[in-house]
Design a protein around this motif. Structure first.
Motif, short mmCIF file in Angstrom:
data_model
loop_
_atom_site.label_atom_id
_atom_site.label_comp_id
_atom_site.label_asym_id
_atom_site.label_seq_id
_atom_site.Cartn_x
_atom_site.Cartn_y
_atom_site.Cartn_z
N VAL A 282 3.88 -27.39 7.03
CA VAL A 282 4.95 -26.38 7.05
C VAL A 282 5.79 -26.50 8.32
CG1 VAL A 282 5.40 -23.89 7.17
CG2 VAL A 282 3.71 -24.78 5.56
N GLY A 283 5.12 -26.68 9.47
CA GLY A 283 5.85 -26.74 10.73
C GLY A 283 6.71 -27.97 10.88
N LEU A 284 6.25 -29.09 10.33
CA LEU A 284 6.99 -30.35 10.49
C LEU A 284 7.82 -30.70 9.27
CD1 LEU A 284 4.20 -32.51 12.19
CD2 LEU A 284 6.06 -31.24 13.28
N TYR A 285 7.82 -29.82 8.27
CA TYR A 285 8.57 -30.10 7.04
C TYR A 285 10.07 -30.26 7.35
CZ TYR A 285 10.48 -29.55 2.36
OH TYR A 285 11.16 -29.74 1.19
N VAL B 96 11.55 -22.33 17.08
CA VAL B 96 10.36 -21.62 17.57
C VAL B 96 9.31 -21.53 16.47
CG1 VAL B 96 9.48 -19.42 18.41
CG2 VAL B 96 11.64 -20.32 19.29
N ALA B 97 9.74 -21.15 15.26
CA ALA B 97 8.81 -21.05 14.14
C ALA B 97 8.21 -22.40 13.79
CB ALA B 97 9.51 -20.45 12.91
N SER B 98 9.06 -23.43 13.78
CA SER B 98 8.58 -24.78 13.45
C SER B 98 7.57 -25.28 14.47
CB SER B 98 9.77 -25.74 13.37
OG SER B 98 9.34 -27.08 13.26
N ASN C 69 14.76 -23.52 7.58
CA ASN C 69 14.41 -22.35 8.39
C ASN C 69 13.57 -21.37 7.58
OD1 ASN C 69 14.35 -20.73 10.64
ND2 ASN C 69 16.34 -19.81 10.28
N ARG C 70 13.91 -21.20 6.31
CA ARG C 70 13.13 -20.29 5.46
C ARG C 70 11.70 -20.82 5.26
NH1 ARG C 70 18.13 -19.70 2.52
NH2 ARG C 70 17.47 -21.27 0.99
N VAL C 71 11.55 -22.13 5.11
CA VAL C 71 10.21 -22.71 4.95
C VAL C 71 9.37 -22.45 6.19
CG1 VAL C 71 8.91 -24.87 4.76
CG2 VAL C 71 10.91 -24.48 3.31
N HIS C 72 9.94 -22.70 7.38
CA HIS C 72 9.20 -22.49 8.63
C HIS C 72 8.81 -21.02 8.80
CE1 HIS C 72 10.15 -26.54 9.41
NE2 HIS C 72 11.32 -26.38 9.97
N ARG C 73 9.76 -20.12 8.53
CA ARG C 73 9.51 -18.70 8.77
C ARG C 73 8.51 -18.12 7.77
NH1 ARG C 73 15.14 -15.68 10.02
NH2 ARG C 73 13.66 -14.13 10.77
N ILE C 74 8.67 -18.45 6.49
CA ILE C 74 7.76 -17.91 5.47
C ILE C 74 6.34 -18.45 5.70
CG2 ILE C 74 7.21 -17.92 3.01
CD1 ILE C 74 10.23 -17.92 2.47
N TYR D 55 22.11 -25.58 14.89
CA TYR D 55 22.02 -26.58 13.83
C TYR D 55 21.17 -26.08 12.66
CZ TYR D 55 23.81 -29.89 17.29
OH TYR D 55 24.57 -30.53 18.22
N LEU D 56 20.36 -25.04 12.90
CA LEU D 56 19.44 -24.55 11.89
C LEU D 56 19.69 -23.06 11.70
CD1 LEU D 56 17.07 -25.54 10.11
CD2 LEU D 56 15.53 -24.82 11.92
N PRO D 57 20.75 -22.68 10.96
CA PRO D 57 21.09 -21.25 10.78
C PRO D 57 20.01 -20.52 10.00
CG PRO D 57 22.40 -22.64 9.32
CD PRO D 57 21.67 -23.57 10.25
#
Length: 228
Positions: A128-131, A78-80, A12-17, A4-6
């Motif tokens: 960031v994690g919960l965004y 995982v990142a989130s 996904n970019r927000v969590h990873r960055i 669901y989150l490619p």
């Protein structure tokens, strides 16, 4: 959840960055502590990048930082989750170490700037994690909403598809309102929705009848015209 989150999804970019930036910062902070050969269990500490630190805090910083970097590489849920958990740990660490400042229990050599940094960093990491993941009412095109409701993911975010999904949501809400009216426990808002829908349907039916009558009239004139 990852389907669901490619990888190219904005969330996904927000969590990873976010995880990568915080992780690299912690690794640098810890590495500088090792480079300065700080005493491992000193409660007074030495200054590193404007913050007090000792060998134990340097070790924890490197370990947590590497964990955030690994989570950023993996991405997705995982990142989130990792960023959120680390953020909560930062907040807890700030509060706990505030209580033990200037005492033998200050094992991480915290000073007031460390406490403030820990609290601010914790709030930023949680954000960031919960965004895009936690809100009062997530939109139906949100990947976390879709995963929670076990809906199939889709990649088409065109205005036409979003408009169609909004229309289907309105139809579903209207169906619940009509059921509530039939069962006799409808709210004022549901009564209004059902009434407006009935008026709209009546107008559409009348327009359709007028259109058919005009077509029938044109057909009769064409068939009975002396010039036909």
């Amino acid at each position: 959840m990852d389907r669901y989150l490619p990888p190219n999804h904005p969330l996904n970019r927000v969590h990873r960055i976010g995880a990568a930036l915080f992780g690299l910062g912690l690794v640098v902070f810890g590495a500088l502590g090792f480079a300065n050969q700080l005493a491992y269990f000193s409660t007074s500490g030495d200054m590193v990048l404007g913050l007090s630190s000792n060998g134990l805090l340097s070790t924890i910083s490197v370990v947590v930082g590497l964990g955030l970097v690994v989570a950023a590489v993996i991405g997705g849920l995982v990142a989130s989750t990792t960023t959120s958990v680390v953020g909560a740990a930062f907040l807890l660490s700030g509060l706990v170490n505030l209580a033990v400042l200037d005492s033998p229990l200050n094992l991480l050599a915290f000073k007031l700037p460390n406490v403030l940094f820990s609290l601010v960093a914790g709030m930023l990491l949680l954000f960031v994690g919960l965004y895009g993941r936690v809100a009062g009412r997530l939109p139906q095109d949100n990947p976390y909403w879709r995963a929670r409701h076990h809906e199939e993911p889709y990649d088409d975010h065109s205005p036409e598809l979003l408009a169609e999904r909004a229309r289907m949501a309105e139809i579903d809400e209207l169906a619940h309102a009509e059921l509530a009216v039939a069962e006799g426990h409808a709210t004022a808002e549901q009564l209004r929705m059902v009434h407006e829908d009935a008026v709209r349907r009546a107008i559409e039916t009348r327009r359709e009848l007028y259109r058919r009558e005009r077509e029938q009239g044109r057909t009769w004139l064409a068939q009975n015209s002396p010039y036909s």
